[in-house]
Scaffold this motif. Sequence first.
Motif, PDB file in Angstrom:
ATOM      1  N   UNK A 193       0.836  -1.205   0.000  1.00 29.51           N
ATOM      2  CA  UNK A 193       0.000   0.000   0.000  1.00 29.51           C
ATOM      3  C   UNK A 193       0.871   1.256   0.000  1.00 29.51           C
ATOM      4  N   UNK A 194       2.008   1.201   0.729  1.00 25.73           N
ATOM      5  CA  UNK A 194       2.889   2.372   0.779  1.00 25.73           C
ATOM      6  C   UNK A 194       3.450   2.679  -0.606  1.00 25.73           C
ATOM      7  N   UNK A 195       3.759   1.634  -1.379  1.00 21.62           N
ATOM      8  CA  UNK A 195       4.328   1.850  -2.713  1.00 21.62           C
ATOM      9  C   UNK A 195       3.314   2.480  -3.653  1.00 21.62           C
ATOM     10  N   UNK A 196       2.030   2.436  -3.247  1.00 20.83           N
ATOM     11  CA  UNK A 196       0.979   3.020  -4.071  1.00 20.83           C
ATOM     12  C   UNK A 196       0.456   4.329  -3.473  1.00 20.83           C
ATOM     13  N   UNK A 197       1.237   4.894  -2.556  1.00 24.85           N
ATOM     14  CA  UNK A 197       0.944   6.242  -2.102  1.00 24.85           C
ATOM     15  C   UNK A 197       0.127   6.360  -0.835  1.00 24.85           C
ATOM     16  N   UNK A 198      -0.172   5.248  -0.180  1.00 27.25           N
ATOM     17  CA  UNK A 198      -0.921   5.317   1.079  1.00 27.25           C
ATOM     18  C   UNK A 198       0.080   5.455   2.234  1.00 27.25           C
ATOM     19  N   UNK A 199      -0.057   6.532   2.985  1.00 23.43           N
ATOM     20  CA  UNK A 199       0.842   6.738   4.125  1.00 23.43           C
ATOM     21  C   UNK A 199       0.467   5.813   5.280  1.00 23.43           C
ATOM     22  N   UNK A 200       1.474   5.389   6.028  1.00 24.06           N
ATOM     23  CA  UNK A 200       1.277   4.537   7.194  1.00 24.06           C
ATOM     24  C   UNK A 200       1.487   5.374   8.450  1.00 24.06           C
ATOM     25  N   UNK A 201       0.752   5.064   9.500  1.00 26.92           N
ATOM     26  CA  UNK A 201       0.807   5.878  10.717  1.00 26.92           C
ATOM     27  C   UNK A 201       1.939   5.475  11.651  1.00 26.92           C
ATOM     28  N   UNK A 202       2.685   4.440  11.324  1.00 29.72           N
ATOM     29  CA  UNK A 202       3.827   4.056  12.162  1.00 29.72           C
ATOM     30  C   UNK A 202       4.942   3.552  11.260  1.00 29.72           C
ATOM     31  N   UNK A 203       6.180   3.720  11.751  1.00 30.90           N
ATOM     32  CA  UNK A 203       7.350   3.287  10.979  1.00 30.90           C
ATOM     33  C   UNK A 203       7.428   1.768  10.890  1.00 30.90           C
ATOM     34  N   UNK A 204       6.923   1.124  11.942  1.00 31.02           N
ATOM     35  CA  UNK A 204       6.973  -0.333  12.033  1.00 31.02           C
ATOM     36  C   UNK A 204       5.595  -0.826  12.439  1.00 31.02           C
ATOM     37  N   UNK A 205       5.307  -2.110  12.221  1.00 34.72           N
ATOM     38  CA  UNK A 205       4.072  -2.663  12.793  1.00 34.72           C
ATOM     39  C   UNK A 205       4.075  -2.494  14.322  1.00 34.72           C
ATOM     40  N   UNK A 206       2.898  -2.308  14.887  1.00 38.04           N
ATOM     41  CA  UNK A 206       2.750  -2.116  16.328  1.00 38.04           C
ATOM     42  C   UNK A 206       2.234  -3.405  16.966  1.00 38.04           C
ATOM     43  N   UNK A 266      -0.090  -5.038  14.173  1.00 37.50           N
ATOM     44  CA  UNK A 266      -1.072  -4.209  13.471  1.00 37.50           C
ATOM     45  C   UNK A 266      -0.384  -2.985  12.885  1.00 37.50           C
ATOM     46  N   UNK A 267      -1.045  -2.376  11.898  1.00 38.12           N
ATOM     47  CA  UNK A 267      -0.605  -1.108  11.325  1.00 38.12           C
ATOM     48  C   UNK A 267      -1.832  -0.357  10.859  1.00 38.12           C
ATOM     49  N   UNK A 268      -1.772   0.960  10.975  1.00 37.67           N
ATOM     50  CA  UNK A 268      -2.865   1.794  10.491  1.00 37.67           C
ATOM     51  C   UNK A 268      -2.419   2.584   9.263  1.00 37.67           C
ATOM     52  N   UNK A 269      -3.365   2.784   8.343  1.00 33.51           N
ATOM     53  CA  UNK A 269      -3.132   3.632   7.174  1.00 33.51           C
ATOM     54  C   UNK A 269      -3.676   5.028   7.468  1.00 33.51           C
ATOM     55  N   UNK A 270      -3.106   6.021   6.806  1.00 35.98           N
ATOM     56  CA  UNK A 270      -3.560   7.391   7.038  1.00 35.98           C
ATOM     57  C   UNK A 270      -4.955   7.589   6.430  1.00 35.98           C
ATOM     58  N   UNK A 271      -5.945   8.003   7.247  1.00 31.91           N
ATOM     59  CA  UNK A 271      -7.314   8.095   6.717  1.00 31.91           C
ATOM     60  C   UNK A 271      -7.473   9.115   5.586  1.00 31.91           C
TER      61      UNK A 271
END
Length: 139
Positions: free
Chosen positions: A93-106, A114-119
């Motif tokens: 998802x990151x390679x397609x432009x979706x920002x992630x809310x954490x540098x690593x999985x939580x 878990x990981x969250x995507x930027x809404x």
Amino acid sequence: MFDRIDHLGIAVHSIESYVELYRDTLGMEFLGEDVVEEQGVRVAFFAVGESKIELIEPTNDTGPIAKFLARNGEGIHHVAFGCGDIEGARASVASQGVRLLSEQPLDGAHGKLISFMHPKDTGRVLMEMVQRRHDSEDA
Ligand code: CO
């Protein structure tokens, strides 16, 4: 990449006040509670087939769920998609432009990653990715 809706996260002021609704009125099996200190939440899960409802209650006044409740009141907070490879899903998802809310999985409830995507990149829906511990796992 994702193979199910793992759970819907619902923000509540008090899990205890909703156990009767989900377990008794709606007949969903109660799967247990957990506290995720670093996110300032207590969570409880109820089974709906292979998916779950996650009730999320703040344990302090400053975490993201406390802020969500102050702004929006109780209600649906996020949707979580299950996957077998969270690192692969994050990279995809990151390679397609979706920002992630954490540098690593939580570390999420019950030790799951878990990981969250930027809404703002997902149509204003807060989307979580959750990695199952085993392929056969259903809880
Ligand atoms: Co969740």
